[in-house]
Design an enzyme around this catalytic site. Structure first.
Site, PDB file in Angstrom:
ATOM      1  N   GLU A 281       0.835  -1.219   0.000  1.00 38.54           N
ATOM      2  CA  GLU A 281       0.000   0.000   0.000  1.00 38.54           C
ATOM      3  C   GLU A 281       0.865   1.262   0.000  1.00 38.54           C
ATOM      4  O   GLU A 281       0.725   2.123   0.873  1.00 38.54           O
ATOM      5  CB  GLU A 281      -0.902   0.022   1.239  1.00 38.54           C
ATOM      6  CG  GLU A 281      -1.824  -1.166   1.394  1.00 38.54           C
ATOM      7  CD  GLU A 281      -2.526  -1.189   2.753  1.00 38.54           C
ATOM      8  OE1 GLU A 281      -2.145  -0.409   3.650  1.00 38.54           O
ATOM      9  OE2 GLU A 281      -3.441  -1.999   2.915  1.00 38.54           O
ATOM     10  N   PRO A 282       1.759   1.424  -0.960  1.00 40.20           N
ATOM     11  CA  PRO A 282       2.611   2.612  -0.949  1.00 40.20           C
ATOM     12  C   PRO A 282       1.864   3.857  -1.410  1.00 40.20           C
ATOM     13  O   PRO A 282       1.051   3.808  -2.331  1.00 40.20           O
ATOM     14  CB  PRO A 282       3.718   2.255  -1.951  1.00 40.20           C
ATOM     15  CG  PRO A 282       3.068   1.310  -2.902  1.00 40.20           C
ATOM     16  CD  PRO A 282       2.013   0.560  -2.134  1.00 40.20           C
ATOM     17  N   TYR A 325       4.456  18.382  11.484  1.00 41.22           N
ATOM     18  CA  TYR A 325       5.510  17.416  11.864  1.00 41.22           C
ATOM     19  C   TYR A 325       6.895  18.053  11.929  1.00 41.22           C
ATOM     20  O   TYR A 325       7.882  17.337  12.123  1.00 41.22           O
ATOM     21  CB  TYR A 325       5.604  16.278  10.836  1.00 41.22           C
ATOM     22  CG  TYR A 325       4.290  15.726  10.345  1.00 41.22           C
ATOM     23  CD1 TYR A 325       3.454  15.001  11.192  1.00 41.22           C
ATOM     24  CD2 TYR A 325       3.893  15.906   9.022  1.00 41.22           C
ATOM     25  CE1 TYR A 325       2.254  14.494  10.728  1.00 41.22           C
ATOM     26  CE2 TYR A 325       2.702  15.386   8.554  1.00 41.22           C
ATOM     27  CZ  TYR A 325       1.883  14.693   9.405  1.00 41.22           C
ATOM     28  OH  TYR A 325       0.706  14.183   8.950  1.00 41.22           O
ATOM     29  N   CYS A 351      -2.234  33.250  10.499  1.00 41.75           N
ATOM     30  CA  CYS A 351      -2.022  33.802  11.831  1.00 41.75           C
ATOM     31  C   CYS A 351      -1.711  32.694  12.833  1.00 41.75           C
ATOM     32  O   CYS A 351      -2.451  32.462  13.785  1.00 41.75           O
ATOM     33  CB  CYS A 351      -3.257  34.585  12.271  1.00 41.75           C
ATOM     34  SG  CYS A 351      -4.753  33.611  12.118  1.00 41.75           S
TER      35      CYS A 351
HETATM   36  N1  LLP Z   1      -1.607   2.045   4.379  1.00 45.26           N
HETATM   37  C1  LLP Z   1      -2.094   2.518   5.529  1.00 45.26           C
HETATM   38  C2  LLP Z   1      -2.971   1.672   6.335  1.00 45.26           C
HETATM   39  C3  LLP Z   1      -1.766   3.822   5.960  1.00 45.26           C
HETATM   40  O1  LLP Z   1      -2.238   4.262   7.102  1.00 45.26           O
HETATM   41  C4  LLP Z   1      -0.911   4.610   5.153  1.00 45.26           C
HETATM   42  C5  LLP Z   1      -0.547   5.970   5.556  1.00 45.26           C
HETATM   43  C6  LLP Z   1      -0.430   4.069   3.949  1.00 45.26           C
HETATM   44  C7  LLP Z   1      -0.789   2.788   3.590  1.00 45.26           C
HETATM   45  C8  LLP Z   1       0.475   4.840   3.025  1.00 45.26           C
HETATM   46  O2  LLP Z   1       1.680   5.112   3.640  1.00 45.26           O
HETATM   47  P1  LLP Z   1       2.901   5.753   2.819  1.00 45.26           P
HETATM   48  O3  LLP Z   1       3.396   4.706   1.840  1.00 45.26           O
HETATM   49  O4  LLP Z   1       2.424   6.946   2.145  1.00 45.26           O
HETATM   50  O5  LLP Z   1       3.909   6.048   3.863  1.00 45.26           O
HETATM   51  N2  LLP Z   1       0.312  12.891   6.573  1.00 45.26           N
HETATM   52  C9  LLP Z   1       1.560  12.220   6.881  1.00 45.26           C
HETATM   53  C10 LLP Z   1       1.548  10.761   6.465  1.00 45.26           C
HETATM   54  C11 LLP Z   1       0.408   9.965   7.059  1.00 45.26           C
HETATM   55  C12 LLP Z   1       0.389   8.547   6.605  1.00 45.26           C
HETATM   56  C13 LLP Z   1      -0.840   7.850   7.069  1.00 45.26           C
HETATM   57  N3  LLP Z   1      -0.968   6.507   6.641  1.00 45.26           N
HETATM   58  C14 LLP Z   1       2.711  12.997   6.247  1.00 45.26           C
HETATM   59  O6  LLP Z   1       2.470  14.028   5.639  1.00 45.26           O
HETATM   60  O7  LLP Z   1       3.867  12.610   6.394  1.00 45.26           O
END
Ligand code: LLP
Length: 421
Positions: A281-282, A325, A351
């Site tokens: 799930e990337p 973050y 603001c």
């Molecule tokens: N699968 C699940 C169950 C997830 O919760 C997520 C991300 C992904 C896949 C995808 O993950 P990725 O490959 O993108 O790392 N807003 C934060 C990132 C939150 C990610 C939440 N879950 C940021 O801006 O860094």
């Protein structure tokens, strides 16, 4: 040392006439569309997808692009055309995936706290797999499926208590996090639900966090997932896949990080112990590098102690990651001035004191009306934007093969007020 990461395609490059994206002048787009604006390179998205697909070529796998990273229809359609499937995190994302052309069977539906309406929608539509977050949710999915006369394909999300060594706000696999069920409880939950009418226990799911830049946490997660899958198979659960979640990070600061190939090399030996097909799930690793938020300088000022601020027409309402973050994004001028470099704080107009994109950034002179690009914002940028301060959502532009088009127009006040009475 040349790593796979340093060979990753960089869509935004400085040319003599300023910053270009895939050969198209950023300034020429901004002249037509205005600022702030998100620009995305289709080529970078294709390359991000293929890097992962190629890395896992030796093992049966399905890539379910995590829509939460960027679910603008044109981006979702681009991923669909590449052969990706979808990971949706809400009823809204399931519906967007369907509108983008994904077959419902190609969608996994994840997420803490799915409502009964969302579950009914997902089961009625025949979503490929629902990743359940608790024993109670499995029960509710079963009830919904029986009421609809359907069988729901489900996987249980397990929490292995593994530190992803990422930012605490985006780490999900520790026992202090709200996600999934404790690994040691999983066997009993599968046993209790085996044979339940309406439920097909098809998989096991894990996702330990995001922006993971080292192999070991991901290898340990794969180990935990596969060890559980082997136990479940021995106990008679007819598993069809294991789901390793997303999480692969990118080099926001140009540092050496785990490449897709190194990620695959770390987890495939673990997966081979069970030989069950893997779902990935990337999100970020596919789209982050493709995007830049382009903004105009609206003010500059200098304090007596020498600190200089460049105030942009984009802020945390357009890109929330730095405020939320403290995350680092490269910030570059669209047209580089010849003046000597000095340290600048690059800030937004909101603001809030946390509305800062970068402190003490070396910039070659900044003046009002200059254009500035904030890089690597294709993931978790536009999707996390808000209307705070009554600011309108920025438009999005996709650049593909030397041409570009607006894939989401700028929001207007009438769009926003249409919901109010
Ligand atoms: N699968 C699940 C169950 C997830 O919760 C997520 C991300 C992904 C896949 C995808 O993950 P990725 O490959 O993108 O790392 N807003 C934060 C990132 C939150 C990610 C939440 N879950 C940021 O801006 O860094």
């Amino acid at each position: 040392m040349i790593t796979c990461e340093t060979l990753v395609y960089q869509p935004f490059q400085q040319a003599e006439s300023g910053l270009h994206c895939d050969g198209v002048s950023v300034q020429s787009i901004v002249e037509k569309v205005g600022t702030p604006v998100y620009l995305y390179s289709a080529r970078a998205i294709r390359e991000g997808y293929s890097a992962i697909d190629d890395a896992f070529a030796a093992y049966p796998h399905a890539i379910h692009y995590a829509l939460k990273a960027n679910s603008t229809l044109a981006i979702a359609r681009l991923l669909k055309a590449l052969g990706s499937r979808a990971d949706a995190n809400s009823g809204g994302e399931v519906a967007v995936a369907m509108r983008a052309g994904f077959a419902t069977g190609e969608i996994v539906f994840t997420g803490v706290g799915k409502t009964r309406e969302e579950l009914e929608f997902a089961v009625a539509q025949g979503v490929g797999t629902i990743n359940a977050e608790s024993a109670g949710e499995l029960d509710r999915i079963g009830e919904v499926a029986r009421a609809l006369g359907r069988e729901a394909r489900v996987a249980l999300r397990v929490n292995p208590d593994i530190d992803a060594r990422s930012h605490p706000n985006i780490s999900t696999g520790l026992k202090t996090n709200k996600f999934g069920v404790a690994l040691q409880d999983a066997r009993a939950i599968y046993a209790a639900h085996l044979g339940t009418k309406g439920l097909r226990l098809a998989g096991v799911h894990i996702h330990i966090g995001s922006q993971i830049t080292t192999a070991e946490p991901l290898r340990r997660a794969a180990d935990a997932l596969v060890s559980l899958a082997l136990e479940l198979r021995d106990a008679g659960v007819p598993l069809e896949h294991v789901d390793l979640g997303g999480g692969l990070g990118i080099a926001y600061e140009g540092q050496q990080v785990l490449s897709a190939a190194e990620y695959a090399a770390a987890v495939i030996p673990e997966l081979q112990r069970a030989g069950i097909p893997v779902v990935l799930e990337p999100g970020r690793a596919i789209v982050a590098r493709s995007g830049a938020l382009v903004s105009r300088v609206v003010d500059t000022k200098r304090y007596p102690d020498g600190r200089q601020f460049a105030v942009l027409d984009a802020g945390m309402t357009e890109l929330m990651r730095p405020a939320l973050y403290g995350s680092f994004h490269r910030i570059v001028p669209v047209v580089t001035r010849s003046s000597p470099e000095a340290a600048w704080d690059i800030v937004g107009p909101i603001c809030e004191s946390s509305d800062v994109f970068g402190r003490d950034r070396a910039m070659p002179g900044v003046e009002v009306d200059d254009l500035i690009a904030i890089l690597d914002t294709g993931a978790y940028g536009a999707v996390m934007a808000s209307n705070y301060n009554r600011r309108m959502l920025a438009p999005e532009v996709l650049i593909d093969g030397g041409a570009w088009r607006v894939i989401r127009r700028r929001q207007t006040l009438d769009d926003v007020l249409a919901l109010e009475s």
